[in-house]
Design a protein around this motif. Sequence first.
Motif, PDB file in Angstrom:
ATOM      1  N   ILE A 502       0.816  -1.220   0.000  1.00  0.00           N
ATOM      2  CA  ILE A 502       0.000   0.000   0.000  1.00  0.00           C
ATOM      3  C   ILE A 502       0.844   1.263   0.000  1.00  0.00           C
ATOM      4  CG2 ILE A 502      -2.004  -1.068   1.087  1.00  0.00           C
ATOM      5  CD1 ILE A 502      -1.046   0.187   3.728  1.00  0.00           C
ATOM      6  N   GLU A 503       2.028   1.187   0.590  1.00  0.00           N
ATOM      7  CA  GLU A 503       2.866   2.384   0.649  1.00  0.00           C
ATOM      8  C   GLU A 503       3.592   2.622  -0.675  1.00  0.00           C
ATOM      9  OE1 GLU A 503       5.045   1.636   4.207  1.00  0.00           O
ATOM     10  OE2 GLU A 503       3.494   2.541   5.455  1.00  0.00           O
ATOM     11  N   TYR A 504       3.931   1.546  -1.384  1.00  0.00           N
ATOM     12  CA  TYR A 504       4.470   1.701  -2.739  1.00  0.00           C
ATOM     13  C   TYR A 504       3.430   2.396  -3.611  1.00  0.00           C
ATOM     14  CZ  TYR A 504       6.303   0.453  -7.377  1.00  0.00           C
ATOM     15  OH  TYR A 504       6.765   0.510  -8.669  1.00  0.00           O
ATOM     16  N   LYS A 505       2.178   1.943  -3.510  1.00  0.00           N
ATOM     17  CA  LYS A 505       1.099   2.555  -4.296  1.00  0.00           C
ATOM     18  C   LYS A 505       0.939   4.037  -3.937  1.00  0.00           C
ATOM     19  CE  LYS A 505      -3.806   2.099  -5.520  1.00  0.00           C
ATOM     20  NZ  LYS A 505      -4.075   3.548  -5.433  1.00  0.00           N
ATOM     21  N   ALA A 506       0.943   4.342  -2.646  1.00  0.00           N
ATOM     22  CA  ALA A 506       0.761   5.732  -2.223  1.00  0.00           C
ATOM     23  C   ALA A 506       1.894   6.615  -2.736  1.00  0.00           C
ATOM     24  CB  ALA A 506       0.691   5.804  -0.700  1.00  0.00           C
ATOM     25  N   LYS A 507       3.114   6.107  -2.687  1.00  0.00           N
ATOM     26  CA  LYS A 507       4.260   6.911  -3.138  1.00  0.00           C
ATOM     27  C   LYS A 507       4.262   7.054  -4.662  1.00  0.00           C
ATOM     28  CE  LYS A 507       5.600   7.283   1.095  1.00  0.00           C
ATOM     29  NZ  LYS A 507       4.566   6.491   1.771  1.00  0.00           N
ATOM     30  N   ARG A 508       3.808   6.026  -5.373  1.00  0.00           N
ATOM     31  CA  ARG A 508       3.708   6.129  -6.836  1.00  0.00           C
ATOM     32  C   ARG A 508       2.585   7.089  -7.222  1.00  0.00           C
ATOM     33  NH1 ARG A 508       4.963   5.967 -10.614  1.00  0.00           N
ATOM     34  NH2 ARG A 508       4.336   4.260 -11.971  1.00  0.00           N
ATOM     35  N   LEU A 513       7.529   8.585  -5.798  1.00  0.00           N
ATOM     36  CA  LEU A 513       8.273   7.472  -6.358  1.00  0.00           C
ATOM     37  C   LEU A 513       7.988   7.440  -7.852  1.00  0.00           C
ATOM     38  CD1 LEU A 513      10.092   5.254  -5.112  1.00  0.00           C
ATOM     39  CD2 LEU A 513       8.097   3.757  -5.094  1.00  0.00           C
ATOM     40  N   GLN A 514       9.042   7.510  -8.665  1.00  0.00           N
ATOM     41  CA  GLN A 514       8.870   7.588 -10.109  1.00  0.00           C
ATOM     42  C   GLN A 514       8.661   6.197 -10.709  1.00  0.00           C
ATOM     43  OE1 GLN A 514       8.600  10.674 -11.522  1.00  0.00           O
ATOM     44  NE2 GLN A 514       8.746  11.282  -9.361  1.00  0.00           N
ATOM     45  N   SER A 515       8.272   6.172 -11.972  1.00  0.00           N
ATOM     46  CA  SER A 515       8.004   4.901 -12.664  1.00  0.00           C
ATOM     47  C   SER A 515       9.253   4.020 -12.677  1.00  0.00           C
ATOM     48  CB  SER A 515       7.567   5.164 -14.102  1.00  0.00           C
ATOM     49  OG  SER A 515       6.409   5.951 -14.140  1.00  0.00           O
ATOM     50  N   PRO A 516       9.094   2.712 -12.500  1.00  0.00           N
ATOM     51  CA  PRO A 516      10.253   1.815 -12.528  1.00  0.00           C
ATOM     52  C   PRO A 516      10.818   1.682 -13.939  1.00  0.00           C
ATOM     53  CG  PRO A 516       8.236   0.535 -12.455  1.00  0.00           C
ATOM     54  CD  PRO A 516       7.834   1.989 -12.295  1.00  0.00           C
ATOM     55  N   VAL A 517      12.003   1.129 -14.014  1.00  0.00           N
ATOM     56  CA  VAL A 517      12.660   0.923 -15.301  1.00  0.00           C
ATOM     57  C   VAL A 517      13.138  -0.522 -15.368  1.00  0.00           C
ATOM     58  CG1 VAL A 517      14.878   1.750 -14.395  1.00  0.00           C
ATOM     59  CG2 VAL A 517      14.487   1.752 -16.855  1.00  0.00           C
ATOM     60  N   LEU A 518      13.098  -1.089 -16.578  1.00  0.00           N
ATOM     61  CA  LEU A 518      13.516  -2.476 -16.784  1.00  0.00           C
ATOM     62  C   LEU A 518      14.797  -2.516 -17.614  1.00  0.00           C
ATOM     63  CD1 LEU A 518      13.065  -5.585 -16.824  1.00  0.00           C
ATOM     64  CD2 LEU A 518      11.566  -5.230 -18.812  1.00  0.00           C
ATOM     65  N   HIS A 519      15.799  -3.201 -17.116  1.00  0.00           N
ATOM     66  CA  HIS A 519      17.020  -3.467 -17.881  1.00  0.00           C
ATOM     67  C   HIS A 519      17.020  -4.942 -18.260  1.00  0.00           C
ATOM     68  CE1 HIS A 519      19.736   0.134 -16.507  1.00  0.00           C
ATOM     69  NE2 HIS A 519      18.535   0.513 -16.897  1.00  0.00           N
ATOM     70  N   ILE A 520      16.880  -5.210 -19.544  1.00  0.00           N
ATOM     71  CA  ILE A 520      16.960  -6.591 -20.016  1.00  0.00           C
ATOM     72  C   ILE A 520      18.439  -6.945 -20.176  1.00  0.00           C
ATOM     73  CG2 ILE A 520      16.392  -8.190 -21.873  1.00  0.00           C
ATOM     74  CD1 ILE A 520      13.892  -6.568 -22.406  1.00  0.00           C
TER      75      ILE A 520
END
Length: 576
Positions: A502-508, A513-520
């Motif tokens: 719930i706190e990740y959601k609140a911060k997003r 908290l900014q959008s995550p990034v994926l490194h393949i």
Amino acid sequence: MFLTWLVAKIILLATKKAANTFEKATLSPLDTQKNVLFSMIKRNDSTEYGKKYNFSSIQSIEDYQKNVPVVSYEDIRESIDKIIDGEKNILTSEPAVMFAQTSGTTGKSKFIPVTPSCQGDAHNLITRTWIYHAYKAHPEIITGKILSLVSPAVEGYTDRKLPFGSTSGHMYKNMPGIVKKAYAIPHQIFDIADYQAKYYAVMRIGIELDVHIICTANPSSILKMCEKGDEFADDIINDIRHGTLSQKYKIESEIRSKIESMLKPNPQCADKLESFLSKRNNKLLPADYWPGLALIGCWKGGSVGHYIQKFEQWLNPDGDKNIPVRDWGYLSSEARGSVPLKDEGCSGVLAITANFYEFVEVDEILRAPDDYTQWNFKTLESLKKGKEYYIFITTTGGLYRYDINDIIEVTGFYNKTPEIKFLRKGRGMTNLTGEKLSVNQVIDAIEGASKETGALPSHFKAEADSENSRYLFRIEFTESIEHSVGLRFLESIDKYLKKINIEYKAKRDSLRLQSPVLHIMKEGWYEHDRKLQVEGGYRAFQAKTQLLSPIKQKTVAIENQLVEIIELSKPRETKK
């Protein structure tokens, strides 16, 4: 004017008394700690928990440590579920008046019981001591308004109609009426569900007032407030000029009516704000509209300390006025653990009047992370300056020898009482801006994304990118995937984390908290990483990828293993 003077006088009298009481306690901290512990034990010896662990036989700290086990939330979840279901006398003889809701290490939220004692004299004493020492250093803070940012007091209700939400919001909402006069923002505004609208309402009201102190735990909230004040400048100025509240923003009707009843046209203020925009090339800065700002109270250390560096661009753009920042103290949903008494640094005096504390050196837990019987528990008189410790708390809310999984450092002593600062979350957790993400949650999110997209990771790692306030996911897939699949995989990770934390959601949602990034990563990345560890001195059996890291790994070797970078709402970026 008389009312302002009266409020200031009342606040000073109350805070001075509290500060004097705390001062005396710091001269004999071990006696204070014993009194705090034995008071809690005696008060709760007839509870279900007290009977189970024979509280009535406890005569010393050593007895307490022998009788009562170290626990995590999961160890006492069943007891707390009973309290949620309305059962009495489980952990405390006092009934819970509410629950502080916070994220758990799994998908289930934690509900921390809050009793009247949690909000009573011992805990108020800590806050009042902070205020008094801040006033002594900066007396001008009580000649203007206090702008405080808190979470909603009530975010929902249990089946038994007990509220759960924010303890700080609950205290803010229930302040004495005359004390509320000192605060800029009415508590109803924090109940606005839409974050854009909430920031707008805060700044619509706050910019018009003479704010002298800003208080909130997380510095990222202050930055976001400043950014939104600038972003919404035209609407704010128009509303101030006409005494209105823009209909652009989604504000619940009851709250909107409350705000609108406070508003009056203020063309003089609007003209002044427009002149500030002209002066700053169309930028609206708190350095201009809050010239009397004398102090900021917020966290300065741990994983959020880097935000403080960004204050300058908003508060001191001309380099001629340094706004002091005083740490808010070691604070969590479970307990308030320290009270900073000076601006410098991010340390605070251990809050010895509020809770009972035990400590274990970090290296001891690293050697036996899952067996607390192998740990050497210390009390405050045995602590050494410069040493790092895990901290364990016993609280008036019914947490006994609670493993909060926090690491602190002893930075010195005030009188005879340790000064501490929060360093980081401990085993298997990261915390960029209050989200407290666990390795179990990362694993669950990766598994959920894999099921949803069909893309199967062979190895993965999440890293906290503090510089960009976001999470980076390095993933080596079993077979190459299309960019569109990678994007859906990243979106799914973000969605699952919002669902289970719930706190990740609140911060997003609040954009802290900014959008995550994926490194393949290339095939063989995991083995390559293990090889580098062995070459760096690890034995082969010790070398393993840490699934959740508190820091972003940035080396040439890692960059050479990167295939593609995927960000939400950004074009494809492929490594050559």
